[in-house]
Design a protein around this motif. Structure first.
Motif, short mmCIF file in Angstrom:
data_model
loop_
_atom_site.label_atom_id
_atom_site.label_comp_id
_atom_site.label_asym_id
_atom_site.label_seq_id
_atom_site.Cartn_x
_atom_site.Cartn_y
_atom_site.Cartn_z
N LEU A 189 38.03 45.99 38.58
CA LEU A 189 37.88 44.63 39.09
C LEU A 189 39.16 43.84 38.87
N LEU A 190 39.59 43.17 39.93
CA LEU A 190 40.79 42.33 39.86
C LEU A 190 40.40 40.87 40.11
N PHE A 191 40.64 40.03 39.12
CA PHE A 191 40.51 38.60 39.30
C PHE A 191 41.85 38.14 39.86
N MET A 192 41.83 37.51 41.04
CA MET A 192 43.08 37.20 41.73
C MET A 192 42.98 35.86 42.45
N LYS A 193 44.12 35.41 42.93
CA LYS A 193 44.16 34.21 43.78
C LYS A 193 44.18 34.68 45.22
N GLY A 194 43.10 34.36 45.96
CA GLY A 194 42.99 34.80 47.34
C GLY A 194 42.15 36.06 47.45
N THR A 195 42.36 36.77 48.56
CA THR A 195 41.62 38.00 48.84
C THR A 195 42.61 39.14 49.06
N PRO A 196 42.13 40.39 49.05
CA PRO A 196 43.06 41.50 49.31
C PRO A 196 43.82 41.36 50.63
N LEU A 197 43.16 40.84 51.67
CA LEU A 197 43.84 40.68 52.95
C LEU A 197 44.77 39.46 52.97
N PHE A 198 44.43 38.44 52.18
CA PHE A 198 45.21 37.21 52.15
C PHE A 198 45.44 36.73 50.72
N PRO A 199 46.25 37.48 49.95
CA PRO A 199 46.55 37.03 48.59
C PRO A 199 47.26 35.68 48.64
N GLN A 200 46.94 34.79 47.69
CA GLN A 200 47.49 33.45 47.70
C GLN A 200 48.64 33.27 46.70
N CYS A 201 49.10 34.35 46.10
CA CYS A 201 50.30 34.28 45.27
C CYS A 201 50.96 35.65 45.24
N GLY A 202 52.23 35.67 44.92
CA GLY A 202 52.98 36.92 44.91
C GLY A 202 52.49 37.91 43.87
N PHE A 203 52.04 37.40 42.74
CA PHE A 203 51.56 38.28 41.68
C PHE A 203 50.27 38.98 42.10
N SER A 204 49.38 38.24 42.76
CA SER A 204 48.14 38.85 43.25
C SER A 204 48.46 39.87 44.34
N SER A 205 49.42 39.55 45.19
CA SER A 205 49.83 40.47 46.25
C SER A 205 50.37 41.77 45.65
N LYS A 206 51.18 41.65 44.59
CA LYS A 206 51.75 42.83 43.92
C LYS A 206 50.63 43.70 43.32
N ALA A 207 49.66 43.04 42.69
CA ALA A 207 48.55 43.78 42.07
C ALA A 207 47.76 44.55 43.12
#
Length: 107
Positions: free
Chosen positions: A19-37
């Motif tokens: 499970l990944l707690f992130m900003k945004g969604t896998p298709l639309f990450p809302q920060c670069g760190f979430s996108s990298k993860a």
């Protein structure tokens, strides 16, 4: 931060092997760190769930206390906190994430 948020977070972590707690969604990450993860998990071909912390202020604040980790994203595997995107990248580059998932975690 309420006990309710902590209970919801604990339940989410328990219900999802990865499970990944992130900003945004896998298709639309809302920060670069979430996108990298997301990129790391996708590259490894892991089945994972996500929680968009931007949709729930209780979760957004609560996850930082739940893990005692100040930043998002946060990765959990089999109920255990692994780390944020920097730790994920270090573990990926060292081959440690491959090993973690090869031990039966949703690979």
């Amino acid at each position: 931060m309420t006990d309710d948020s902590q209970a919801r977070i604990a339940q989410l972590v328990k219900e999802n092997e990865v499970l990944l707690f992130m900003k945004g969604t896998p298709l639309f990450p809302q920060c670069g760190f979430s996108s990298k993860a997301i990129s790391i998990l996708d590259h490894l071909g892991v089945d994972y769930g996500t929680v968009d912390v931007l949709q729930d202020q209780g979760i957004r604040q609560g996850i930082k206390q739940f893990s005692d980790w100040p930043t998002i994203p946060q990765l959990y595997v089999k109920g255990e906190f692994v780390g944020g995107s920097d730790i994920m990248m270090e573990m990926y580059e060292a081959g440690e994430l491959h090993t973690l998932f090869a031990k039966g975690a949703a690979a």
